[in-house]
Design an enzyme around this catalytic site. Structure first.
Site, PDB file in Angstrom:
ATOM      1  N   HIS B  15       0.878  -1.208   0.130  1.00 38.58           N
ATOM      2  CA  HIS B  15       0.056   0.008   0.003  1.00 38.58           C
ATOM      3  C   HIS B  15       0.757   1.320  -0.029  1.00 38.58           C
ATOM      4  CE1 HIS B  15      -2.925  -2.936   1.933  1.00 38.58           C
ATOM      5  NE2 HIS B  15      -3.217  -2.725   0.907  1.00 38.58           N
ATOM      6  N   ARG B  57      -2.840   4.582  -1.546  1.00 42.29           N
ATOM      7  CA  ARG B  57      -2.829   3.146  -1.100  1.00 42.29           C
ATOM      8  C   ARG B  57      -2.785   2.383  -2.570  1.00 42.29           C
ATOM      9  NH1 ARG B  57      -4.850   0.012   3.195  1.00 42.29           N
ATOM     10  NH2 ARG B  57      -5.775  -1.977   2.682  1.00 42.29           N
ATOM     11  N   ASN B  64      -3.364  -5.644  -2.186  1.00 42.99           N
ATOM     12  CA  ASN B  64      -3.327  -6.831  -1.376  1.00 42.99           C
ATOM     13  C   ASN B  64      -4.758  -7.490  -1.373  1.00 42.99           C
ATOM     14  OD1 ASN B  64      -1.763  -8.313   0.482  1.00 42.99           O
ATOM     15  ND2 ASN B  64      -2.746  -7.181   2.343  1.00 42.99           N
ATOM     16  N   ARG B  65      -5.433  -7.405  -2.331  1.00 47.99           N
ATOM     17  CA  ARG B  65      -6.737  -8.050  -2.594  1.00 47.99           C
ATOM     18  C   ARG B  65      -6.843  -8.775  -3.906  1.00 47.99           C
ATOM     19  NH1 ARG B  65      -6.242  -6.624   1.852  1.00 47.99           N
ATOM     20  NH2 ARG B  65      -7.877  -5.948   3.295  1.00 47.99           N
ATOM     21  N   HIS B 104       3.197  -3.999   6.686  1.00 42.49           N
ATOM     22  CA  HIS B 104       2.102  -2.863   6.540  1.00 42.49           C
ATOM     23  C   HIS B 104       2.176  -1.977   7.649  1.00 42.49           C
ATOM     24  CE1 HIS B 104      -0.171  -4.548   3.149  1.00 42.49           C
ATOM     25  NE2 HIS B 104       0.695  -5.658   3.319  1.00 42.49           N
ATOM     26  N   GLU B 162       1.588  -5.778  10.687  1.00 39.50           N
ATOM     27  CA  GLU B 162       0.796  -4.795  10.688  1.00 39.50           C
ATOM     28  C   GLU B 162       1.088  -3.646  11.998  1.00 39.50           C
ATOM     29  OE1 GLU B 162      -1.254  -3.069   8.907  1.00 39.50           O
ATOM     30  OE2 GLU B 162      -2.448  -4.540   7.594  1.00 39.50           O
TER      31      GLU B 162
END
Lengths: 288, 288
Positions: B15, B57, B64-65, B104, B162
């Site tokens: 992102h 992003r 990331n999808r 992330h 994260e």
């Protein structure tokens, strides 16, 4: 000057990711009675609808740097925000807006900052009043610049509100409510003035006068070489003394403040200012 | 499984606004010896260079999808991130990457979260080890999903890190250093395993297993009608009990959690999840 105010514009979404102001303005548009007061009219609008929709600060250029008087007259400046600035400036003139209050948020720990340009004594008194309504209220003063390119410069009087720390794209409920109350405090102050029953201003208060900016250490290609020092992160409006740590490199090397007097940094580590070459703004504290 | 690891990829910039991972990967690329350990090879790369450059992003869709197995095979999916996902998945296969560690950051107060998919006992043990290296380390476990669309699913083993709370577009020096140390702790753990001198794992530790998500209250047009309650803001991994406040409307009306057992919310008020219909993820605490 304040006594002659007949119409106010509350503005949000000048930067598309700053949700506090955007959702407040939406609320005011839905319930306009919330911002009506005796003695003057108030309107509310989102300035950069397209950036709000996309959720970015801007589409082509920073709208809040597009209101320079010469630029507004320049027919060759036609990108999205340049055209938008012209429309907004025209609207503010046509609707005879005397005062613009532009609601922003910041990733810096600015609390509830009231930004004034110049030394209008009426607005400074109003800001002094506001410091009593919430301990997080701070007054930041910039020199008056006739070449100002901020949205607020399109009206005779302007106040920018900067609240934080809050990430772009995030609604912080407490900050939302505090900002809402700050707006009401401004409207109440103006109303009381109109009624000839002025609200009390403290005999003495502190404001912070901008004296310059500091950029991140960069290499020859302009890439940043250090971060805000952890001891300075979120320390907006706190004293920074000569010799205090200011940056830390990616290898952990500390860099110290080289100035020769105590300053009060603000806008420390604001996300949008990386591209503007500003790691923080320096101010001096002034006792009014 | 860990014993058979021969090559690792450290990834950042999946992102574009998440600077912690981006600047760490830049550091590792500049000083590759920092990530070399006995017994396996490590590479580092930025996954979405274009989004990093723009500072958003993503360009077209969330990278990331974009790693769903079927999507990667679908020749009709050709937007920027769909094409990029295919290139990255191919690279990970061609370079025989066994483990991907994707860095992330988040606007939620996730500390240093190690996200695992499935119940690989080796990775869970490693995560258990990591909880001893910094008190901010938390383990978040998702069910293994063969339709996973995360970048890490393109290798046999994957871990997502994260870190937060930090705003997009902002470098927080302390979090940068803590994330760097977390990466080294992972590499050191794997190296010790390779050397047959495994590092100590606590006999028992807690992890948080995802059980669902909660969306913001919305109106019929899908517009959000409430904010995260101030008492819940930044309270990731803290117990949320039935009847506790969870949201507050723009008019100040409180909304309470209606579940029938204590849960542990995470990703509370993550900026990027407004568009995904997620105000927070709920987890249950599991004692291992």
């Amino acid at each position: 000057m304040i006594a002659s105010i007949k119409k106010i514009a509350l503005v949000g979404g000048t930067h598309g990711g700053e949700l506090t102001g955007i959702f407040l303005i939406k609320k005011f548009k839905q319930y306009p009675h919330l911002i009506q007061r005796y003695g003057f009219e108030s309107i509310a609008f989102i300035s950069n609808e397209k950036a709000v929709e996309v959720g970015t600060r801007y589409i082509d250029i920073d709208l809040n740097r597009a209101f320079n008087c010469q630029d507004l007259k320049n027919p060759q400046l036609i990108n999205y925000e340049q055209s938008l600035a012209k429309k907004i400036a025209q609207r503010i003139q046509q609707e005879k807006i005397d005062l613009v209050i532009d609601l922003h948020s910041t990733t810096s720990n600015m609390g509830l900052t009231v930004i004034l340009h110049g030394d209008n004594p009426d607005l400074l008194k109003m800001a002094g009043y506001l410091t009593q309504t919430n301990s997080k209220v701070r007054i930041l003063q910039h020199e008056l610049n006739k070449q100002s390119s901020y949205l607020i410069s399109s009206a005779e009087l302007g106040v920018t509100i900067e609240v934080g720390a809050v990430a772009n794209g995030v609604l912080d409920a407490k900050l939302f409510q505090e900002t809402e109350n700050l707006v009401y405090a401004i409207l109440d102050y103006l109303e009381a003035d109109k009624k000839g029953q002025p609200l009390p201003v403290p005999p003495s208060f502190t404001y912070y006068s901008a004296i310059g900016t500091v950029d991140y250490p960069r290499n020859e290609q302009g890439k940043i070489q250090a971060m805000i020092h952890p001891q300075l992160q979120f320390q907006d409006y706190q004293p920074l003394n000569p010799g205090n740590p200011i940056f830390i490199t990616f290898d952990g090397e500390e860099i110290f403040y080289q100035g020769d007097e105590t300053v009060y940094p603000v806008f420390i580590n604001e996300a949008a200012y990386y591209e503007k070459g500003t790691a923080m703004c320096l101010t001096k504290a002034v006792r009014n």
